[in-house]
Write an enzyme that holds these catalytic residues in place. Structure first.
Site, PDB file in Angstrom:
ATOM      1  N   TYR A   1      13.662  30.370   5.903  1.00 39.32           N
ATOM      2  CA  TYR A   1      12.515  31.159   6.375  1.00 39.32           C
ATOM      3  C   TYR A   1      12.549  31.356   7.891  1.00 39.32           C
ATOM      4  O   TYR A   1      12.779  30.418   8.648  1.00 39.32           O
ATOM      5  CB  TYR A   1      11.219  30.446   6.026  1.00 39.32           C
TER       6      TYR A   1
ATOM      7  N   LYS B   1       0.837  -1.202   0.000  1.00 37.39           N
ATOM      8  CA  LYS B   1       0.000   0.000   0.000  1.00 37.39           C
ATOM      9  C   LYS B   1       0.871   1.250   0.000  1.00 37.39           C
ATOM     10  O   LYS B   1       2.069   1.180   0.302  1.00 37.39           O
ATOM     11  CB  LYS B   1      -0.888  -0.013   1.249  1.00 37.39           C
TER      12      LYS B   1
HETATM   13  C1  LIG Z   1      -0.115  -1.627   6.815  1.00 38.09           C
HETATM   14  C2  LIG Z   1      -0.732  -2.872   7.285  1.00 38.09           C
HETATM   15  C3  LIG Z   1       0.055  -4.031   7.490  1.00 38.09           C
HETATM   16  C4  LIG Z   1       1.560  -4.041   7.386  1.00 38.09           C
HETATM   17  O1  LIG Z   1       2.127  -3.546   8.577  1.00 38.09           O
HETATM   18  P1  LIG Z   1       3.727  -3.530   8.818  1.00 38.09           P
HETATM   19  O2  LIG Z   1       3.841  -3.163  10.250  1.00 38.09           O
HETATM   20  O3  LIG Z   1       4.269  -2.470   7.920  1.00 38.09           O
HETATM   21  O4  LIG Z   1       4.226  -4.870   8.495  1.00 38.09           O
HETATM   22  C5  LIG Z   1      -0.600  -5.206   7.828  1.00 38.09           C
HETATM   23  N1  LIG Z   1      -1.949  -5.244   7.977  1.00 38.09           N
HETATM   24  C6  LIG Z   1      -2.734  -4.142   7.811  1.00 38.09           C
HETATM   25  C7  LIG Z   1      -4.203  -4.254   7.997  1.00 38.09           C
HETATM   26  C8  LIG Z   1      -2.152  -2.925   7.476  1.00 38.09           C
HETATM   27  O5  LIG Z   1      -2.928  -1.845   7.318  1.00 38.09           O
END
Ligand SMILES: *Cc1c(COP(=O)(O)O)cnc(C)c1O
Length: 395
Positions: free
Chosen positions: A279, A58
């Site tokens: 800034y 994702k």
């Molecule tokens: C992002 C996510 C993961 C992965 O988590 P990590 O800690 O990066 O391994 C797993 N399950 C769900 C539902 C997530 O949203």
């Protein structure tokens, strides 16, 4: 794979090296696909050979560039993929991913036809979405594979345990629907005390026991998968760890960071004692100083909370960040690097000489977490995918 744009200096037919690909870039991200594959193997050894790896890609693969990372993970043996938006799943199919893709969060009935057409597994939270999928599947002469998520205590996405059982049973009766999976997500997985995972694990096990015909259960993110063997079930959802970073408080296998963030000094300026920079002039030189201009800013995901905090590597040395981070630039004090000049490589995340700055270092300075540091990295920064320094794609 991602399109490769040959730089003018690369000769046709010759492999393009990282040096050639980055010579005339203000800033870029290097993605080491060898490290990705090695991390996947190390994590597979750790969790055991019978457990599937669901690669969570994702948010553009946590800023790594999903279109380049996901095919490398598929080639390295990742059995499944997971994303959060249906649009992310469609993009993975367009990048050539053929293995199952699970959408972990909310989808609309209007997404059903696209999901069915591309064999995307939705997490169904309502009968309405189930019916839309059932209709789309029957119309296409296909079966829609779906998962149901139980909210066991995080109170984010999913449905309460009793409703999860009822929903799964109702979906099972719909034509064209195959209820393959049951999932949950842990609230305290990477806290020093992850004891609440046991409460959630027991609630999940009770739901799973009432749905013995559901064949694919998954509950574990990186921290849970690495720490707790009893919650691995059929597959583990690995995000951060595939990218070579262990969650806090989580001892695990030796991993290699996949991502480096680099830039080239756009200018080196002299600053007199008492003069301020950037800034608000929030940093003032106490001695005759030289400041290097780094062409990366908060628009690229380099957090504004790093103003007057954090470091970057120039000439193999750690140089302090001075003044405010602006939209497109920040400054580092290079007084301690005598030869620093325009065009020199600056490392924001990664190694230079014997020094290394990790995403965790940046997260600490920015008062956030490494997931945030990585996932914030924006698309203006080109991703250069390579193996052992030979470029495979630029996206
Ligand atoms: C992002 C996510 C993961 C992965 O988590 P990590 O800690 O990066 O391994 C797993 N399950 C769900 C539902 C997530 O949203």
């Amino acid at each position: 794979m991602v399109e490769v744009q040959l730089s003018p200096t690369a000769r046709a037919g010759q492999p393009l090296t990282l040096g050639e690909a980055t010579r005339e870039r203000n800033a870029w991200i290097e993605i080491d696909l060898e490290a990705t594959a090695a991390n996947l193997q190390a994590l597979r050894q750790w969790v055991g050979p019978d457990i599937e790896i669901i690669a969570v890609v994702k948010a553009n693969a946590y800023g790594h560039g999903a279109a380049g990372i996901a095919p490398a993970l598929e080639a390295a043996g990742a059995e499944r993929f997971a994303v959060v938006w249906v649009a992310e799943a469609i993009a993975l199919r367009e990048a050539g991913i053929t293995r199952p893709i699970i959408v972990l969060s909310h989808a609309f009935p209007g997404d059903a036809a696209a999901a069915v057409a591309r064999d995307i597994t939705l997490t169904v939270h309502s009968l309405e979405l189930g019916r839309a999928l059932s209709d789309a599947a029957c119309a296409a002469g296909k079966t829609a594979t779906v998962h149901v998520k139980a909210d066991t205590g995080l109170h984010r996405f999913g449905v309460p345990p009793d409703e999860a059982v009822a929903l799964a049973e109702a979906l099972r009766e719909m034509p064209g629907i195959d209820v393959e999976g049951l999932s949950t997500h842990m609230a305290n997985a990477d806290e020093a005390d992850d004891g609440f995972s046991e409460v959630q694990g027991a609630r999940f096990a009770a739901v799973a026991e009432r749905l013995p015909w559901v064949r694919y259960r998954h509950t574990a993110n990186s921290a849970t998968a690495i720490r707790r063997g009893e919650f691995r079930y059929e597959g583990v959802r690995l995000g951060l760890s595939l990218h070579g970073i262990l969650p806090p408080n989580t001892p695990g296998p030796a991993l290699t960071p996949v991502l480096s963030l680099k830039a080239r000094l756009a200018r080196v300026a002299e600053v007199a004692p008492g003069d301020g920079v950037s800034y608000g002039l929030t940093w003032r030189a106490e001695r005759p100083s030289r400041v290097g201009l780094v062409p990366v800013g908060y628009a690229d995901g380099w957090k504004r909370s790093l103003s007057n905090r954090g470091e970057a590597l120039v000439g193999g040395r750690r140089c302090p960040l001075v003044g405010r981070v602006a939209m497109d630039h920040f400054l580092v004090d290079v007084t301690g690097v005598p030869g620093a000049a325009e065009g020199d490589e600056v490392v924001l995340i990664g190694a230079q000489g014997r020094e290394r700055i990790t995403a965790d270092d940046v997260a600490r300075a920015a008062e956030t977490i490494s997931w945030d540091v990585l996932a914030s990295l924006q698309t203006r920064l080109p991703r250069i995918f390579h193996r052992c320094g030979v470029v495979e794609g630029i996206g």
